[in-house]
Design a protein around this motif. Structure first.
Motif, mmCIF file in Angstrom:
data_model
loop_
_atom_site.group_PDB
_atom_site.id
_atom_site.type_symbol
_atom_site.label_atom_id
_atom_site.label_comp_id
_atom_site.label_asym_id
_atom_site.label_seq_id
_atom_site.Cartn_x
_atom_site.Cartn_y
_atom_site.Cartn_z
ATOM 1 N N LYS A 1 5.297 -4.472 -5.956
ATOM 2 C CA LYS A 1 6.522 -4.162 -5.223
ATOM 3 C C LYS A 1 7.683 -5.005 -5.714
ATOM 4 O O LYS A 1 8.762 -4.500 -5.963
ATOM 5 N N GLU A 2 7.444 -6.323 -5.836
ATOM 6 C CA GLU A 2 8.522 -7.236 -6.245
ATOM 7 C C GLU A 2 7.935 -8.587 -6.622
ATOM 8 O O GLU A 2 6.767 -8.853 -6.412
ATOM 9 N N VAL B 1 -3.528 1.726 10.798
ATOM 10 C CA VAL B 1 -3.556 2.463 9.548
ATOM 11 C C VAL B 1 -4.454 1.686 8.592
ATOM 12 O O VAL B 1 -4.243 0.490 8.388
ATOM 13 N N ALA B 2 -5.465 2.335 8.067
ATOM 14 C CA ALA B 2 -6.339 1.680 7.093
ATOM 15 C C ALA B 2 -5.669 1.751 5.727
ATOM 16 O O ALA B 2 -5.246 2.823 5.299
ATOM 17 N N PRO B 3 -5.541 0.618 5.045
ATOM 18 C CA PRO B 3 -4.880 0.650 3.742
ATOM 19 C C PRO B 3 -5.756 1.292 2.683
ATOM 20 O O PRO B 3 -6.977 1.299 2.787
ATOM 21 N N LEU C 1 2.092 -4.763 8.463
ATOM 22 C CA LEU C 1 3.499 -4.627 8.807
ATOM 23 C C LEU C 1 3.650 -4.010 10.198
ATOM 24 O O LEU C 1 2.796 -3.253 10.652
ATOM 25 N N LYS C 2 4.722 -4.361 10.867
ATOM 26 C CA LYS C 2 5.031 -3.923 12.241
ATOM 27 C C LYS C 2 4.071 -4.521 13.265
ATOM 28 O O LYS C 2 3.942 -4.020 14.374
ATOM 29 N N ASP D 1 0.849 -1.186 0.000
ATOM 30 C CA ASP D 1 0.000 0.000 0.000
ATOM 31 C C ASP D 1 0.885 1.237 0.000
ATOM 32 O O ASP D 1 2.086 1.156 0.261
ATOM 33 N N ARG D 2 0.314 2.370 -0.277
ATOM 34 C CA ARG D 2 1.119 3.582 -0.437
ATOM 35 C C ARG D 2 1.715 4.091 0.868
ATOM 36 O O ARG D 2 2.669 4.859 0.859
ATOM 37 N N ASP D 3 1.162 3.678 2.015
ATOM 38 C CA ASP D 3 1.680 4.125 3.304
ATOM 39 C C ASP D 3 2.739 3.190 3.885
ATOM 40 O O ASP D 3 3.271 3.458 4.955
ATOM 41 N N GLY D 4 3.017 2.093 3.200
ATOM 42 C CA GLY D 4 4.001 1.138 3.698
ATOM 43 C C GLY D 4 3.549 0.410 4.952
ATOM 44 O O GLY D 4 4.371 -0.043 5.745
ATOM 45 N N ALA D 5 2.245 0.267 5.143
ATOM 46 C CA ALA D 5 1.707 -0.395 6.330
ATOM 47 C C ALA D 5 1.228 -1.823 6.057
ATOM 48 O O ALA D 5 1.041 -2.596 6.993
#
Length: 148
Positions: free
Chosen positions: A144-145, A135-137, A43-44, A15-19
């Motif tokens: 990404k890869e 954080v809501a995506p 993530l996290k 997602d654009r926020d890296g969450a």
């Protein structure tokens, strides 16, 4: 590696926020009802959701379901409803912004994945809150890869 050089079954999106990270994994079964399998990691945190995409007819759509801690074995519809975080149509988008159904796992990876209503569904789910997802995506996740 660019998305077209990767199979959908190995594509990883963010997602654009890296969450959040959405990671497709191979099903490797021609008998499976699902056309794709994926996980969505917050993530996290230690939260990992399990997802499947199944083809449907009339109209033809790639329909997805995203679940958290579903029970194994014989389960009822109520059991599945209780652990389902999101369900809806799964779209792919290319770099020109053209939208289509997500293709099966052997196809070239999409440039972006669109899961309409995902952010809202997560905010209203059991995985939302202090120490969990905060954080809501966005409903769009970008390539990404390609996983090895």
């Amino acid at each position: 590696m660019a998305a077209p050089d990767c199979r959908q079954a190995s594509a990883v999106y963010a997602d654009r926020d890296g969450a959040y990270e959405l990671r497709f994994t191979p099903i490797n079964s021609e008998a499976a009802a699902a056309s794709n399998r994926f996980t969505l990691n917050v993530l996290k945190t230690s939260i990992e959701l399990e997802g499947y995409v199944m083809p449907s007819d009339d109209p033809e759509r790639a329909v997805g379901i995203l679940m958290f801690k579903c029970p194994g074995g014989d389960v009822t519809g109520a059991d599945l409803d209780a652990c389902t975080i999101w369900r809806g149509t799964v779209y792919s988008a290319n770099t020109r912004g053209e939208i289509d159904n997500l293709q099966p796992e052997a196809a070239a990876a999409a440039d972006s994945i669109l899961l309409p209503g995902l952010g809202r569904a997560i905010r209203q789910s059991q995985i939302w809150g202090n120490g969990m997802a905060t954080v809501a995506p966005w409903d769009v996740l970008a390539f990404k890869e390609c996983a090895k």
